[in-house]
Design an enzyme around this catalytic site. Structure first.
Site, PDB file in Angstrom:
ATOM      1  N   MET A  38       0.853  -1.184   0.000  1.00 53.38           N
ATOM      2  CA  MET A  38       0.000   0.000   0.000  1.00 53.38           C
ATOM      3  C   MET A  38       0.890   1.236   0.000  1.00 53.38           C
ATOM      4  O   MET A  38       1.916   1.261   0.668  1.00 53.38           O
ATOM      5  CB  MET A  38      -0.917   0.020   1.228  1.00 53.38           C
ATOM      6  CG  MET A  38      -1.969  -1.068   1.239  1.00 53.38           C
ATOM      7  SD  MET A  38      -2.928  -1.095   2.769  1.00 53.38           S
ATOM      8  CE  MET A  38      -1.788  -1.982   3.850  1.00 53.38           C
ATOM      9  N   TYR A 213       0.760  -0.982 -14.522  1.00 54.89           N
ATOM     10  CA  TYR A 213       2.075  -0.351 -14.498  1.00 54.89           C
ATOM     11  C   TYR A 213       2.961  -0.900 -15.621  1.00 54.89           C
ATOM     12  O   TYR A 213       2.508  -1.672 -16.470  1.00 54.89           O
ATOM     13  CB  TYR A 213       2.719  -0.533 -13.119  1.00 54.89           C
ATOM     14  CG  TYR A 213       2.045   0.259 -12.027  1.00 54.89           C
ATOM     15  CD1 TYR A 213       2.034   1.652 -12.046  1.00 54.89           C
ATOM     16  CD2 TYR A 213       1.398  -0.385 -10.959  1.00 54.89           C
ATOM     17  CE1 TYR A 213       1.413   2.384 -11.044  1.00 54.89           C
ATOM     18  CE2 TYR A 213       0.770   0.343  -9.957  1.00 54.89           C
ATOM     19  CZ  TYR A 213       0.783   1.727 -10.003  1.00 54.89           C
ATOM     20  OH  TYR A 213       0.159   2.445  -9.018  1.00 54.89           O
ATOM     21  N   ARG A 262       3.639  -9.975  -8.816  1.00 54.49           N
ATOM     22  CA  ARG A 262       2.221  -9.607  -8.786  1.00 54.49           C
ATOM     23  C   ARG A 262       1.691  -9.647 -10.214  1.00 54.49           C
ATOM     24  O   ARG A 262       2.030  -8.796 -11.041  1.00 54.49           O
ATOM     25  CB  ARG A 262       2.013  -8.232  -8.164  1.00 54.49           C
ATOM     26  CG  ARG A 262       0.531  -7.898  -8.022  1.00 54.49           C
ATOM     27  CD  ARG A 262       0.241  -7.030  -6.844  1.00 54.49           C
ATOM     28  NE  ARG A 262      -1.196  -6.886  -6.658  1.00 54.49           N
ATOM     29  CZ  ARG A 262      -1.763  -6.372  -5.585  1.00 54.49           C
ATOM     30  NH1 ARG A 262      -1.023  -5.970  -4.579  1.00 54.49           N
ATOM     31  NH2 ARG A 262      -3.062  -6.270  -5.493  1.00 54.49           N
ATOM     32  N   GLU A 301      -6.722   2.452 -14.453  1.00 54.52           N
ATOM     33  CA  GLU A 301      -7.649   3.200 -15.300  1.00 54.52           C
ATOM     34  C   GLU A 301      -8.982   2.475 -15.487  1.00 54.52           C
ATOM     35  O   GLU A 301      -9.881   2.998 -16.144  1.00 54.52           O
ATOM     36  CB  GLU A 301      -7.010   3.445 -16.665  1.00 54.52           C
ATOM     37  CG  GLU A 301      -6.700   2.187 -17.453  1.00 54.52           C
ATOM     38  CD  GLU A 301      -5.694   2.439 -18.564  1.00 54.52           C
ATOM     39  OE1 GLU A 301      -6.122   2.429 -19.733  1.00 54.52           O
ATOM     40  OE2 GLU A 301      -4.498   2.639 -18.274  1.00 54.52           O
TER      41      GLU A 301
END
Length: 341
Positions: A38, A213, A262, A301
């Site tokens: 986070m 990303y 991830r 997005e």
């Protein structure tokens, strides 16, 4: 002081507080609770010392003591493994101007206060094989991984880079396409960042390959219009960046280091990765040397909420289960997003 945690078996999660074996070189986590990354705002900055006097900054935000205290408190709560907020491997990958990065020895040394404090906390491990007839549970040191995050076209600074010359709908700046040599340099930057993290005392890194990303931008054709070995209609080319980053990171850091990847299992954007591509990437990540595959949900997005409190708890765990049920990878999988009590 030592924090002792008592627990009873939960019928819905019978394995939650059992150790997770990560192999002979790494050992076991005390439980299967992972605190995901986070952005806390505690990751420091990379403003040159020459500029600092002109900013009249009241605090030295390169001092990461507050970040250390933040994670130490979570370790005291019994979390088996924690992941920091995103830290860039180079200037191009900054979240914003002079955001936190790790590519110098000076920046490396600033992180040692974090790892030292986390490792000073002992986490009880409730193993039925070792703790029978023993009222004092065995313990493991707290563990923490640094997340390596390159924002790509999501960067909030005027010099973003990406797989191609595209502009994100959530950033005011159009990204410049990385040359082939720049891509290879970026791969080396990821591996260097991971090695510096290891030298700083981190138990591993999480390579951010989801949420839209940089790595994610290479994976899908809507943002990757390249014609070299890192692009095109061939998914093997588009995933080459991710594979080479993991391989170089494992080569640099050795087998006794946790590498989490991830992986975006649900892009939630038009023309995102197909399920077949996600499966291929998961297998490639295991072959490249990852320790754990974490679940990424949605590009930033995307118009579908993924972490807001309006999202039901555990709403996206089905996609992690779907990959597990495919039985195509043997490394641990981590479910994410709204997995809260």
């Amino acid at each position: 002081t030592t924090t002792t945690i008592t627990t009873t078996t939960n019928a819905h999660y019978p394995h939650m507080f059992t150790p997770l074996d990560l192999g002979p070189h790494i050992g076991s986590l005390p439980n299967r609770v992972i605190m995901g990354s986070m952005h806390t705002g505690l990751e420091g900055h990379s403003i040159p010392k020459l500029i600092l006097p002109f900013l009249n900054a009241e605090d030295d935000h390169t001092d990461l003591t507050e970040m250390a205290c933040y994670f130490a408190e979570r370790a005291k709560g019994g979390c088996g493994l924690m992941v920091t907020g995103g830290v860039s491997p180079n200037k191009q990958g900054w979240v914003g101007p002079f955001a936190g990065k790790l590519n110098t020895e000076t920046e490396r040394d600033k992180h040692k206060v974090v790892t030292d404090m986390v490792h000073s906390i002992r986490i009880p491990t409730y193993s039925t094989t070792t703790n029978n007839n023993n009222t004092t549970p065995a313990t493991e040191p707290g563990r923490i991984c640094l997340q390596i995050l390159h924002t790509g076209r999501y960067a909030y600074h005027p010099f973003p880079v990406s797989a191609s010359n595209t502009k994100s709908p959530i950033s005011p700046f159009k990204a410049k396409e990385l040359s082939t040599s720049d891509v290879k340099s970026t791969i080396r930057d990821f591996a260097n960042c991971a090695l510096l993290a290891k030298e700083a005392g981190y138990d591993g890194v999480e390579i951010m390959g989801s949420e839209g990303y940089l790595i994610n931008q290479f994976l899908v054709s809507k943002t990757n219009q390249r014609t070299d070995e890192y692009g095109g209609s061939n998914f093997g080319n588009r995933m080459r960046l991710a594979v080479e980053i993991v391989k170089e990171t494992r080569k640099a850091c050795g087998l006794d280091f946790i590498i989490i990847f991830r992986l975006s299992m649900l892009d939630l954007v038009k023309d995102g990765s197909s399920w077949e591509e996600i499966k291929v990437l998961a297998q490639a990540m295991e072959d490249a040397g990852v320790t754990i595959i974490n679940t990424g949900i949605g590009w930033h997005e995307a118009r579908i909420p993924t972490i807001a409190t309006s999202v039901p708890r555990g709403a996206f765990s089905f996609v992690t289960k779907k990959l597990r049920d495919e039985k195509i990878v043997s490394v641990p999988l981590c479910a994410t997003n709204r997995c809260v009590s």
